[in-house]
Design an enzyme around this catalytic site. Structure first.
Site: not given
Ligand code: IPE
Ligand code: IPE
Ligand code: MG
Length: 239
Positions: A19, A21, A23-24, A36, A67-68, A70, A187, A193
């Site tokens: 998790d 990507n 924010r980075w 990503h 994530n669907w 998004r 994590r 979580r």
């Molecule tokens: C969890 O990260 C899912 C993956 C790393 C693929 P999310 O960024 O989707 O989770 P939440 O929304 O912060 O709980």
């Molecule tokens: C994790 O990074 C990758 C996936 C969930 C696919 P995020 O895209 O959730 O990155 P943040 O949490 O918004 O920083």
């Molecule tokens: Mg995330």
């Protein structure tokens, strides 16, 4: 650094919620997709490091059922990155004797992604080293729900009696029943979580949370997590 690890107390199954990507990238003033893209480089690095350390199973949360929701452009980019990754990393997987596995509602993935995935699983199926298990379109609640439906069907068809159902029955109907339960769950990005990740398999996992964002997570961070794991006492409800 490897020498500090005690070889006989290595976690067999390490699972990672990759998790942070987005924010980075935002912190660097870049669009989310750059995060990503950088994250995929860490997938390669951490997979190789895990295989070299002697981990037996590495499960990576790459895309959740949630994530669907998004934006379609972000989903499209993630699927494209996944396909590119599978194509590019096949030689690395072969070289490290890695067997690819996947779990989730895979039928929801774009057809080209499913095809690439199945091809890579097929091509690495004879490898005998570490199993790299990708959680794609995966949700722990969806997995348990799907297991319940499969069990109900067997009962209905007279292949299973209700009084035969126990924990082993449920486990046997999960997506990847052959995999051992998770020993160490990591994590990144500071979130504390599970976000619906391997709810059944994490029942007795040791949890390790780090503020490091996934694109910054290096081999040294993995070793740090394993060292912390090795310092813990696991009791499994005993004394
Ligand atoms: C969890 O990260 C899912 C993956 C790393 C693929 P999310 O960024 O989707 O989770 P939440 O929304 O912060 O709980
Ligand atoms: C994790 O990074 C990758 C996936 C969930 C696919 P995020 O895209 O959730 O990155 P943040 O949490 O918004 O920083
Ligand atoms: Mg995330």
């Amino acid at each position: 650094m490897k020498n500090h690890l005690s070889q006989h107390k290595l976690p067999k199954h390490v699972a990672i919620i990759m998790d942070g990507n987005g924010r980075w990238a935002t912190l660097k003033g870049l669009p989310r997709w750059e995060g990503h893209r950088e994250g995929v480089k860490r997938v390669k690095e951490i997979t190789e490091a895990s295989a070299e350390l002697g981990i037996e199973v590495l499960s990576l949360y790459a895309f959740s059922t949630e994530n669907w929701s998004r934006p379609p452009e972000e989903i499209e980019l993630l699927m494209m990155l996944l396909e590119e990754y599978l194509e590019r990393e096949l030689p690395t997987m072969m070289e490290h004797n890695i067997r690819l596995s996947a779990m989730g509602r895979l039928f929801r993935l774009p057809e080209s992604t499913q095809k690439k995935l199945q091809e890579t699983i097929e091509k690495t199926s004879k490898n005998t080293g570490m199993i790299l298990n990708l959680a794609l379109s995966y949700g722990g609640q969806a997995e348990i729900t799907d297991a319940c439906a499969k069990i109900a069907k067997e009962v209905k068809e007279g292949r299973l009696r209700i009084d035969e159902i126990d924990e082993n029955t449920v486990k046997a109907h999960l997506y990847r029943p052959e995999l051992p339960e998770v020993d160490l769950l990591i994590r990144t990005s500071g979130e504390i979580r599970l976000s619906n990740f391997m709810l059944w398999q994490n029942a007795y996992a040791e949890f390790y949370f780090t503020p490091v964002l996934w694109p910054d997570f290096r081999k040294g961070d993995l070793i740090k997590a394993i060292l912390e794991y090795q310092s813990r006492e696991r009791r499994f409800g005993g004394v």
